[in-house]
Design a protein around this motif. Structure first.
Motif, PDB file in Angstrom:
ATOM      1  N   TYR A 192       0.815  -1.221   0.000  1.00 43.42           N
ATOM      2  CA  TYR A 192       0.000   0.000   0.000  1.00 43.42           C
ATOM      3  C   TYR A 192       0.853   1.279   0.000  1.00 43.42           C
ATOM      4  O   TYR A 192       0.648   2.174   0.814  1.00 43.42           O
ATOM      5  CB  TYR A 192      -0.938  -0.013   1.218  1.00 43.42           C
ATOM      6  N   PRO A 193       1.831   1.389  -0.900  1.00 41.97           N
ATOM      7  CA  PRO A 193       2.666   2.603  -0.910  1.00 41.97           C
ATOM      8  C   PRO A 193       1.896   3.823  -1.397  1.00 41.97           C
ATOM      9  O   PRO A 193       1.182   3.763  -2.398  1.00 41.97           O
ATOM     10  CB  PRO A 193       3.797   2.244  -1.875  1.00 41.97           C
ATOM     11  N   LYS A 194       2.042   4.917  -0.675  1.00 41.27           N
ATOM     12  CA  LYS A 194       1.436   6.196  -1.045  1.00 41.27           C
ATOM     13  C   LYS A 194       2.516   7.268  -0.916  1.00 41.27           C
ATOM     14  O   LYS A 194       3.304   7.251   0.031  1.00 41.27           O
ATOM     15  CB  LYS A 194       0.235   6.535  -0.147  1.00 41.27           C
ATOM     16  N   TYR A 195       2.520   8.219  -1.866  1.00 42.00           N
ATOM     17  CA  TYR A 195       3.625   9.170  -1.964  1.00 42.00           C
ATOM     18  C   TYR A 195       3.162  10.611  -1.840  1.00 42.00           C
ATOM     19  O   TYR A 195       1.993  10.938  -2.112  1.00 42.00           O
ATOM     20  CB  TYR A 195       4.339   9.012  -3.305  1.00 42.00           C
ATOM     21  N   ALA A 196       4.092  11.481  -1.469  1.00 40.60           N
ATOM     22  CA  ALA A 196       3.856  12.914  -1.430  1.00 40.60           C
ATOM     23  C   ALA A 196       5.097  13.638  -1.928  1.00 40.60           C
ATOM     24  O   ALA A 196       6.223  13.182  -1.705  1.00 40.60           O
ATOM     25  CB  ALA A 196       3.524  13.395  -0.014  1.00 40.60           C
ATOM     26  N   VAL A 197       4.871  14.761  -2.613  1.00 45.32           N
ATOM     27  CA  VAL A 197       5.957  15.602  -3.128  1.00 45.32           C
ATOM     28  C   VAL A 197       6.135  16.803  -2.204  1.00 45.32           C
ATOM     29  O   VAL A 197       5.174  17.508  -1.902  1.00 45.32           O
ATOM     30  CB  VAL A 197       5.639  16.098  -4.555  1.00 45.32           C
ATOM     31  N   TRP A 198       7.356  17.021  -1.761  1.00 45.58           N
ATOM     32  CA  TRP A 198       7.710  18.198  -0.976  1.00 45.58           C
ATOM     33  C   TRP A 198       9.026  18.747  -1.494  1.00 45.58           C
ATOM     34  O   TRP A 198       9.816  18.022  -2.102  1.00 45.58           O
ATOM     35  CB  TRP A 198       7.830  17.846   0.513  1.00 45.58           C
ATOM     36  N   PRO A 199       9.297  20.023  -1.266  1.00 48.90           N
ATOM     37  CA  PRO A 199      10.579  20.579  -1.714  1.00 48.90           C
ATOM     38  C   PRO A 199      11.773  19.840  -1.147  1.00 48.90           C
ATOM     39  O   PRO A 199      12.827  19.748  -1.786  1.00 48.90           O
ATOM     40  CB  PRO A 199      10.535  22.031  -1.217  1.00 48.90           C
ATOM     41  N   THR A 200      11.631  19.286   0.044  1.00 50.90           N
ATOM     42  CA  THR A 200      12.745  18.635   0.722  1.00 50.90           C
ATOM     43  C   THR A 200      12.905  17.159   0.373  1.00 50.90           C
ATOM     44  O   THR A 200      13.883  16.527   0.773  1.00 50.90           O
ATOM     45  CB  THR A 200      12.574  18.758   2.239  1.00 50.90           C
ATOM     46  N   GLY A 201      11.955  16.573  -0.352  1.00 53.79           N
ATOM     47  CA  GLY A 201      12.086  15.160  -0.675  1.00 53.79           C
ATOM     48  C   GLY A 201      10.804  14.562  -1.211  1.00 53.79           C
ATOM     49  O   GLY A 201       9.747  15.206  -1.223  1.00 53.79           O
ATOM     50  N   TYR A 202      10.904  13.319  -1.657  1.00 53.78           N
ATOM     51  CA  TYR A 202       9.726  12.497  -1.920  1.00 53.78           C
ATOM     52  C   TYR A 202       9.501  11.632  -0.685  1.00 53.78           C
ATOM     53  O   TYR A 202      10.449  11.027  -0.156  1.00 53.78           O
ATOM     54  CB  TYR A 202       9.946  11.603  -3.138  1.00 53.78           C
ATOM     55  N   PHE A 203       8.264  11.562  -0.223  1.00 55.70           N
ATOM     56  CA  PHE A 203       7.951  10.814   0.983  1.00 55.70           C
ATOM     57  C   PHE A 203       6.947   9.715   0.655  1.00 55.70           C
ATOM     58  O   PHE A 203       5.996   9.930  -0.097  1.00 55.70           O
ATOM     59  CB  PHE A 203       7.399  11.753   2.060  1.00 55.70           C
ATOM     60  N   CYS A 204       7.188   8.549   1.221  1.00 53.63           N
ATOM     61  CA  CYS A 204       6.352   7.382   0.949  1.00 53.63           C
ATOM     62  C   CYS A 204       5.933   6.739   2.265  1.00 53.63           C
ATOM     63  O   CYS A 204       6.751   6.609   3.191  1.00 53.63           O
ATOM     64  CB  CYS A 204       7.136   6.374   0.109  1.00 53.63           C
ATOM     65  N   THR A 205       4.677   6.323   2.358  1.00 53.84           N
ATOM     66  CA  THR A 205       4.198   5.552   3.491  1.00 53.84           C
ATOM     67  C   THR A 205       3.798   4.162   3.018  1.00 53.84           C
ATOM     68  O   THR A 205       3.279   3.995   1.917  1.00 53.84           O
ATOM     69  CB  THR A 205       2.999   6.226   4.169  1.00 53.84           C
ATOM     70  N   THR A 206       4.084   3.161   3.827  1.00 51.71           N
ATOM     71  CA  THR A 206       3.742   1.781   3.501  1.00 51.71           C
ATOM     72  C   THR A 206       3.242   1.059   4.748  1.00 51.71           C
ATOM     73  O   THR A 206       3.394   1.538   5.875  1.00 51.71           O
ATOM     74  CB  THR A 206       4.964   1.006   2.958  1.00 51.71           C
ATOM     75  N   ASN A 207       2.665  -0.116   4.513  1.00 49.84           N
ATOM     76  CA  ASN A 207       2.340  -1.045   5.587  1.00 49.84           C
ATOM     77  C   ASN A 207       3.308  -2.221   5.467  1.00 49.84           C
ATOM     78  O   ASN A 207       3.300  -2.920   4.458  1.00 49.84           O
ATOM     79  CB  ASN A 207       0.899  -1.535   5.459  1.00 49.84           C
ATOM     80  N   GLU A 208       4.132  -2.406   6.460  1.00 49.69           N
ATOM     81  CA  GLU A 208       5.121  -3.473   6.425  1.00 49.69           C
ATOM     82  C   GLU A 208       5.006  -4.337   7.673  1.00 49.69           C
ATOM     83  O   GLU A 208       5.243  -3.870   8.776  1.00 49.69           O
ATOM     84  CB  GLU A 208       6.530  -2.891   6.305  1.00 49.69           C
ATOM     85  N   GLY A 209       4.605  -5.572   7.485  1.00 47.84           N
ATOM     86  CA  GLY A 209       4.493  -6.486   8.608  1.00 47.84           C
ATOM     87  C   GLY A 209       3.492  -6.026   9.642  1.00 47.84           C
ATOM     88  O   GLY A 209       3.671  -6.272  10.843  1.00 47.84           O
ATOM     89  N   GLY A 210       2.447  -5.332   9.192  1.00 44.71           N
ATOM     90  CA  GLY A 210       1.408  -4.890  10.113  1.00 44.71           C
ATOM     91  C   GLY A 210       1.675  -3.551  10.751  1.00 44.71           C
ATOM     92  O   GLY A 210       0.860  -3.085  11.560  1.00 44.71           O
ATOM     93  N   GLY A 211       2.806  -2.917  10.420  1.00 47.52           N
ATOM     94  CA  GLY A 211       3.117  -1.639  11.034  1.00 47.52           C
ATOM     95  C   GLY A 211       3.334  -0.539  10.034  1.00 47.52           C
ATOM     96  O   GLY A 211       3.754  -0.787   8.907  1.00 47.52           O
ATOM     97  N   PRO A 212       3.033   0.724  10.415  1.00 46.85           N
ATOM     98  CA  PRO A 212       3.216   1.854   9.502  1.00 46.85           C
ATOM     99  C   PRO A 212       4.689   2.234   9.359  1.00 46.85           C
ATOM    100  O   PRO A 212       5.432   2.269  10.334  1.00 46.85           O
ATOM    101  CB  PRO A 212       2.430   2.989  10.185  1.00 46.85           C
ATOM    102  N   THR A 213       5.076   2.526   8.119  1.00 44.66           N
ATOM    103  CA  THR A 213       6.460   2.875   7.811  1.00 44.66           C
ATOM    104  C   THR A 213       6.497   4.109   6.926  1.00 44.66           C
ATOM    105  O   THR A 213       5.595   4.328   6.116  1.00 44.66           O
ATOM    106  CB  THR A 213       7.165   1.705   7.098  1.00 44.66           C
ATOM    107  N   ILE A 214       7.520   4.924   7.080  1.00 41.07           N
ATOM    108  CA  ILE A 214       7.703   6.140   6.288  1.00 41.07           C
ATOM    109  C   ILE A 214       9.092   6.108   5.655  1.00 41.07           C
ATOM    110  O   ILE A 214      10.082   5.780   6.326  1.00 41.07           O
ATOM    111  CB  ILE A 214       7.576   7.408   7.154  1.00 41.07           C
ATOM    112  N   TYR A 215       9.156   6.452   4.370  1.00 37.00           N
ATOM    113  CA  TYR A 215      10.436   6.598   3.677  1.00 37.00           C
ATOM    114  C   TYR A 215      10.583   8.049   3.218  1.00 37.00           C
ATOM    115  O   TYR A 215       9.636   8.637   2.674  1.00 37.00           O
ATOM    116  CB  TYR A 215      10.511   5.690   2.449  1.00 37.00           C
TER     117      TYR A 215
END
Length: 209
Positions: A143-166
């Motif tokens: 379930y990767p979802k992304y956002a654009v910001w001046p400082t980076g690309y940010f992604c959220t995922t569900n990994e092993g039942g827990g929320p993760t941010i890249y």
């Protein structure tokens, strides 16, 4: 490092952020047809193009139109873009228009190896060249979802039942340079089997500060 790839022909101005109750449809046409379930359709509008992606039997499917509804590319999968990594896409597609850089962002996850696959257009034309990237996750980045910001690309995922941010190095990705990511986790809530955060994007011409 990333390579420039040609997608064989891989601009509709975004309307104002306000809606009128009496708005009229200027153009409409049939989008991508897929029998894959769930289809996970997504669509983005840029200055001169409309880009849609869905799930397909061989990974994400992409199609590109001009603002009059004329097909400029596709529908086609992205296997050629990820082949340099020896990977195939699996789906959960995302397409974004990076209005700050005037570039296009496309993504899906890999069918093996727990990778997030990302393509960044080298110009404002989504039918042209792309820089391709892969980012390794320790487990399946669902379930990767992304956002654009001046400082980076940010992604959220569900990994092993827990929320993760890249947090991904957007500046280097826009220049086709080797890029890294930083991974953060958030404590899970009790009694929820599937958990994922939702990244916050911004619209308009004024950059966030």
């Amino acid at each position: 490092g990333p390579d420039k790839l040609w997608l064989n022909g891989l601009k509709a101005t975004r309307s104002s952020n306000t809606r009128s109750p009496n708005a009229t449809i200027i153009q409409d046409w049939i989008g991508i047809s897929t029998n894959t379930s769930p289809p996970d359709p997504c669509l983005e509008v840029g200055p001169n193009h409309v880009v849609q992606m869905t799930n397909g039997s061989g990974g994400a499917i992409i199609q590109i139109w001009d603002k009059s509804g004329n097909t400029l590319f596709g529908p086609s999968n992205l296997s050629g873009l990820w082949s340099q990594f020896g990977l195939q896409g699996l789906g959960d597609p995302i397409v974004l228009y990076d209005r700050i850089a005037d570039r296009w962002f496309i993504s899906e996850f890999s069918s093996q190896g727990n990778r997030l696959l990302i393509g960044i257009s080298t110009t404002n034309d989504p039918t042209g060249n792309y820089y391709a990237y892969q980012f390794q996750a320790p487990s399946f980045p669902d379930y990767p979802k992304y956002a654009v910001w001046p400082t980076g690309y940010f992604c959220t995922t569900n990994e092993g039942g827990g929320p993760t941010i890249y947090a991904m190095d957007r500046a280097r990705m826009l220049n086709g340079q080797n890029a890294t990511s930083q991974r953060f986790t958030v404590p899970s809530l009790n009694a929820f089997g599937f958990q994922a955060l939702t990244p916050v994007d911004f619209d308009g011409t004024q950059q966030p500060i």
